[in-house]
Design an enzyme around this catalytic site. Sequence first.
Site, PDB file in Angstrom:
ATOM      1  N   SER A 209      56.359  51.527  83.887  1.00  0.00           N
ATOM      2  CA  SER A 209      56.941  52.832  83.578  1.00  0.00           C
ATOM      3  C   SER A 209      57.262  52.950  82.089  1.00  0.00           C
ATOM      4  CB  SER A 209      58.178  53.066  84.451  1.00  0.00           C
ATOM      5  OG  SER A 209      58.562  54.416  84.417  1.00  0.00           O
ATOM      6  N   ASP A 305      51.267  59.894  90.831  1.00  0.00           N
ATOM      7  CA  ASP A 305      52.443  59.139  90.395  1.00  0.00           C
ATOM      8  C   ASP A 305      53.716  59.890  90.797  1.00  0.00           C
ATOM      9  OD1 ASP A 305      54.634  58.260  88.733  1.00  0.00           O
ATOM     10  OD2 ASP A 305      53.182  57.293  87.412  1.00  0.00           O
ATOM     11  N   HIS A 372      54.524  54.292  92.075  1.00  0.00           N
ATOM     12  CA  HIS A 372      54.877  54.162  90.658  1.00  0.00           C
ATOM     13  C   HIS A 372      55.298  52.717  90.445  1.00  0.00           C
ATOM     14  CE1 HIS A 372      56.175  55.515  86.699  1.00  0.00           C
ATOM     15  NE2 HIS A 372      57.362  54.964  86.890  1.00  0.00           N
TER      16      HIS A 372
END
Length: 427
Positions: A209, A305, A372
């Site tokens: 991330s 995502d 994610h």
Amino acid sequence: MAIPRFSSLLRCRKWAKSDWLVASIGCVLIVFFLSFFFDPTSDSVPSVDRSRPIISPSDLVKLKLSSVAKERGAFCLDGSLPGYHFHEGSGSGSQSWLVHLEGGGWCNTVASCSARALTKLGSSNYFEQEVAFQGVLSSDPSQNPEFFNWNKVAIRYCDGASFSGRPEAEFKNGTRLFFRGQLIWEAIIDELLSMGMSDAKQAILTGCSAGGLASLIHCDYFRDHLPKDAAVKCVSDGGYFLNVPDVLGNPTMRSFYHDVVNLQGVEKSLDQKCVAKTEPSKCMFPQEFLKNIRTPVFLVNPAYDFWQIQHVLVPTSADPDKSWAKCRLNIKECDAEQIKVLHGFRSSMMTAIGEFHQNKDGGMFIDSCYAHCQTVMSVTWHSLTSPRIENKTIAESVGDWYFNRKPVKLIDCPYPCNPSCYNMNFT
């Protein structure tokens, strides 16, 4: 990242301070389930359809605060020392290093950064003393067949700007916020070099991330500080954030990044070729600077995502009638029109990575899961129930690419075609 629910990030064309305060708290909740900091005692995690591996004592790795940070002025948001977790390699992996950058969103206002400074995303005072290494960090060859015996490092994220903030942007009016992400990055890398990484024969910089974005921002720096004959590559997991408008047409993410860059003085840490040609905050988007990275890069990203869908495409402030409420939490609850919008998001991602697809040294695993950060959980990285494209897990795909066994440019068919997907459910 670790997470139950998400909060609103945008109100009309600007994200209000109250929104960002809530969002920063949401990031605190989100970061430790999807990153390597899985808390086995937590009962407030999203429901999923797959079993998770049991964490054993051997998975736990102790925290170490940086021994050089203080003299280098490298501090977390609150002024505490940054830290990392280190698991020593063995055997054939003793001269191989995998460095992972933790994710956890960003802060773009004094209020949101001040709130963040009271959490483990802004202060080492709240760091766990031990964390479980899973996925790409695992030392179990059944879960991590390619890199299980490497030296593995997980650098904690406590600056709020993808390890890229600079002290020149700090306030001189007594506000105690330290924007030192770039200094944290440099100090810990130097510390690792002194611990033996300077003799590395193989090395990978990974991140999840916001850490996945950081692994791209700092990829060439990592390469340049290791031996010239070492095989050095970078893997970005869930870090390919798109510069797309939300469903109301507002430039949600672009406005947010603009505030992050200006508040924390990130401009000098960004790709300077990109900065010379466009507004600096646009250079936070990988599609703007990926072509300038000299070091081989592998992208792991779901085309659906969930973080981007919930925060970039459909923040709650862009859904005043809550027509997206169920869909945002569980992709199986999306109606036909909403699925069309999500397919449009996927199309935007395909366009954004189009040029990179031609890069002969690059690799990618773009699945169609509602996910994610997939490299830091063993169940999604490499297990019997992991997502697969062309019958390859993410771990196998990254291994084929890193060790030059074959080119890897894997792009999944549109949702819901892949039955192996590990789709998150936040209801």
